[in-house]
Design an enzyme around this catalytic site. Structure first.
Site, mmCIF file in Angstrom:
data_model
loop_
_atom_site.group_PDB
_atom_site.id
_atom_site.type_symbol
_atom_site.label_atom_id
_atom_site.label_comp_id
_atom_site.label_asym_id
_atom_site.label_seq_id
_atom_site.Cartn_x
_atom_site.Cartn_y
_atom_site.Cartn_z
ATOM 1 N N LYS A 171 0.834 -1.198 0.000
ATOM 2 C CA LYS A 171 0.000 0.000 0.000
ATOM 3 C C LYS A 171 0.871 1.251 0.000
ATOM 4 C CE LYS A 171 -3.845 -1.917 2.725
ATOM 5 N NZ LYS A 171 -4.942 -1.669 1.776
ATOM 6 N N ARG A 229 -10.266 -11.618 2.147
ATOM 7 C CA ARG A 229 -11.095 -12.711 1.620
ATOM 8 C C ARG A 229 -10.354 -14.041 1.663
ATOM 9 N NH1 ARG A 229 -11.704 -9.408 -3.907
ATOM 10 N NH2 ARG A 229 -11.364 -7.740 -2.394
HETATM 11 N N1 BES Z 1 -8.108 -3.829 4.627
HETATM 12 C C1 BES Z 1 -8.256 -3.431 3.278
HETATM 13 C C2 BES Z 1 -9.549 -2.664 3.034
HETATM 14 C C3 BES Z 1 -9.601 -1.289 3.608
HETATM 15 C C4 BES Z 1 -9.094 -0.217 2.911
HETATM 16 C C5 BES Z 1 -10.193 -1.098 4.822
HETATM 17 C C6 BES Z 1 -9.153 1.046 3.456
HETATM 18 C C7 BES Z 1 -10.253 0.161 5.367
HETATM 19 C C8 BES Z 1 -9.735 1.235 4.682
HETATM 20 C C9 BES Z 1 -8.255 -4.645 2.377
HETATM 21 O O1 BES Z 1 -7.451 -5.696 2.785
HETATM 22 C C10 BES Z 1 -7.734 -4.196 1.058
HETATM 23 O O2 BES Z 1 -6.603 -3.836 0.986
HETATM 24 N N2 BES Z 1 -8.597 -4.218 0.049
HETATM 25 C C11 BES Z 1 -8.238 -3.789 -1.252
HETATM 26 C C12 BES Z 1 -8.866 -4.733 -2.232
HETATM 27 C C13 BES Z 1 -8.353 -4.562 -3.630
HETATM 28 C C14 BES Z 1 -6.900 -4.972 -3.713
HETATM 29 C C15 BES Z 1 -9.198 -5.407 -4.542
HETATM 30 C C16 BES Z 1 -8.764 -2.380 -1.454
HETATM 31 O O3 BES Z 1 -9.855 -2.063 -0.982
HETATM 32 O O4 BES Z 1 -8.055 -1.585 -2.060
HETATM 33 MN MN MN Z 2 -5.462 -5.492 2.103
#
Ligand code: BES
Ligand code: MN
Ligand code: ZN
Length: 497
Positions: free
Chosen positions: A279, A353
């Site tokens: 990230k 997931r």
């Molecule tokens: N934990 C994150 C989702 C999230 C993002 C929660 C911001 C709270 C605030 C999750 O594991 C994630 O990174 N999801 C990705 C999915 C994508 C790679 C399809 C996302 O939401 O960017």
């Molecule tokens: Mn994630």
């Protein structure tokens, strides 16, 4: 906070502060009328002078009124009766809690819930008041050297008269409100703890502690056992971390021994860096909250056990870190889940997931009546719903409706999104049974579609709490949501049984 039904007369209560509601423009509640009469019109005078407008959340503190035993009388504006709905009333009480926190008295007599709220009964008003004030007392100060002194107020006295109507159980409502505040506090604590403290092993030890204090049966699996079972998806996430993943189960058996349990599955990523699909640095600290689904399971179990709800509830928490490392999963890797289905990991940041699918498959062994998973799963859910509603997806309309209405009653609302087969197209993979991401469009739904592939055997709902589990910004904090929704769902089930 101590709660008692001991207030008897607003003019004679010896509590440090008597709290009464005033509706706009100048409508005194019953308790306010009593005080106004006893003090020869002190309240009407305050209203007439313009010192106090009965707008929602406005307060005025009057001291040493003639004819009133209490040292303080706190007027609380409720706005016009026609506009006093659940949301406005909650705002009013939230504001009141802030004022009560600054007060010099150690106890308060709370007459405010006598004011009518649209479509909400006295029991609801009592439950919400106790919950909101209790939650308002929440503090997270363990890591500060300078600790603010705790608020002086320790006791809330509610009018004894609230118990007079046998059709409404105000005592029960107060108990629920208080248990909820405590369940939310536990969930908030776990969410606020930094990732270097709140690790998968820490969650496991918290589960054991909760098990002892609340009488739950707790079992923790380590990576060797998960490997033996075949949880290839869960283990693919923890591979890049030096902290061992844990699969925690907590069983609360308040219902009949034969009754099928409600299984709550909570995402427990104690820190989500994204893994190899790392990230951006900005606000990455917030990804310590990525175990708020798990935290809500802890909080709900604590509240349910405290209330001795006659239901069986099993919590299942897959806990792991998601970090980049030489041994971390890579985009393109293919893993085999506990269900036997294979997954192509296209993005290691879609890790939630992956841990949930194995936990969901595992849940079937509890012969559940329903399975509800709770997860900070997608940033897309924040884009869609902001922080007002959790995303709800389900393979069962009755379950979805029950959760939606529990959310409305608890004012911890959810909004349903479709899981139509058309969306399944997006997570097809040429190499494996499915991919773990489905592109930019409908990101919350395609995550739900992925989970749906592991829930064919039972009634299931998924709550995406990415937007609701915390607030960002200067006052960033875990919120304790969706403990109110989940507990209300369990309370409703207990009533229906
Ligand atoms: N934990 C994150 C989702 C999230 C993002 C929660 C911001 C709270 C605030 C999750 O594991 C994630 O990174 N999801 C990705 C999915 C994508 C790679 C399809 C996302 O939401 O960017
Ligand atoms: Mn994630
Ligand atoms: Zn995550």
């Amino acid at each position: 906070m101590q709660i008692e039904f001991t207030a008897t007369d607003p003019t004679r209560d010896r509590q440090g502060c008597v709290v009464v509601g005033i509706q706009a423009p100048k409508e005194l509640s019953a308790a306010a009328v009593r005080i106004d009469e006893a003090s020869q019109g002190a309240l009407t005078a305050a209203l007439r002078s313009g010192d106090f407008k009965a707008e929602p959340g406005r307060t005025l503190l009057l001291r040493n009124l003639a004819g009133v035993a209490a040292e303080r009388v706190l007027l609380v504006g409720c706005g016009p009766a026609a506009k006093l709905d659940a949301a406005a009333w909650r705002q009013t009480v939230t504001q009141l809690a802030r004022v009560l926190k600054e007060l010099g008295s150690t106890s308060a007599a709370l007459y405010l819930p006598e004011v009518e709220v649209r479509e909400r009964g006295l029991d609801w008003r009592v439950q919400q008041a106790v919950q909101i004030i209790g939650d308002g007392w929440y503090r997270f100060t363990g890591f500060k050297s300078d600790k603010e002194p705790a608020p002086k107020l320790k006791k809330i006295c509610l009018p004894k008269a609230f118990l007079a109507d046998p059709r409404v159980d105000c005592e029960g409502a107060a108990r629920i409100g208080s248990a909820l505040a405590q369940g939310m506090a536990l969930a908030r604590d776990l969410g606020n703890l930094p990732g270097n403290v709140c690790t998968p092993a820490y969650l496991a030890s918290e589960a054991r502690r909760l098990g002892r204090s609340a009488g739950l049966t707790v079992k923790v699996l380590g990576e060797a056992e998960m490997k033996r079972l075949g949880m290839g998806a869960l283990l693919s996430v923890s591979k890049g971390s030096r902290e061992e993943a844990k699969l925690i189960t907590m069983q609360y058996k308040g219902g009949p021994s034969g009754a099928k349990p409600v299984v709550l599955v909570g995402k427990g990523i104690t820190f989500d860096s994204g893994g190899i699909s790392i990230k951006p640095a900005a606000a990455m600290d917030e990804m310590k909250y990525d175990m708020c689904g798990a935290a809500s399971v802890f909080g709900t179990l604590l509240a349910a056990a405290q209330l001795k709800l006659p239901v069986n509830v099993t919590g299942v928490v897959p806990a792991s870190e998601n970090l980049p490392d030489g041994s971390a999963s890579k985009p393109g890797d293919i893993v085999t889940t506990l269900s036997g289905k294979s997954v192509e990991i296209l993005n290691t940041d879609a890790e939630g997931r992956l841990i949930l699918c194995d936990a969901l498959t595992y849940s079937a062994r509890f012969k559940p009546d329903v399975v509800i998973d709770i997860a900070t799963l997608t940033g897309a859910c924040i884009v869609a719903l902001g922080n007002h509603a959790s995303g709800l997806m389900s393979n069962d309309d009755d379950l979805a409706d029950a959760l939606l209405s529990a959310g409305i009653r608890a004012h911890d609302r959810a909004w349903r999104l479709p899981l139509w087969p058309e969306y399944q197209e997006q997570i097809k993979s040429p190499f494996a049974d499915m991919a773990n991401v489905g592109g930019r469009e409908a990101g919350t739904i395609t995550a739900g579609c992925f989970l749906a592939k592991f829930t064919g055997a039972f009634r299931w709902a998924h709550l995406d709490i990415a937007g609701t589990a915390w607030v960002s910004g200067k006052e960033k904090s875990a919120t304790g949501r969706p403990v109110p929704l989940l507990l209300q769902y369990l309370v409703d089930r207990a009533h229906a049984a």
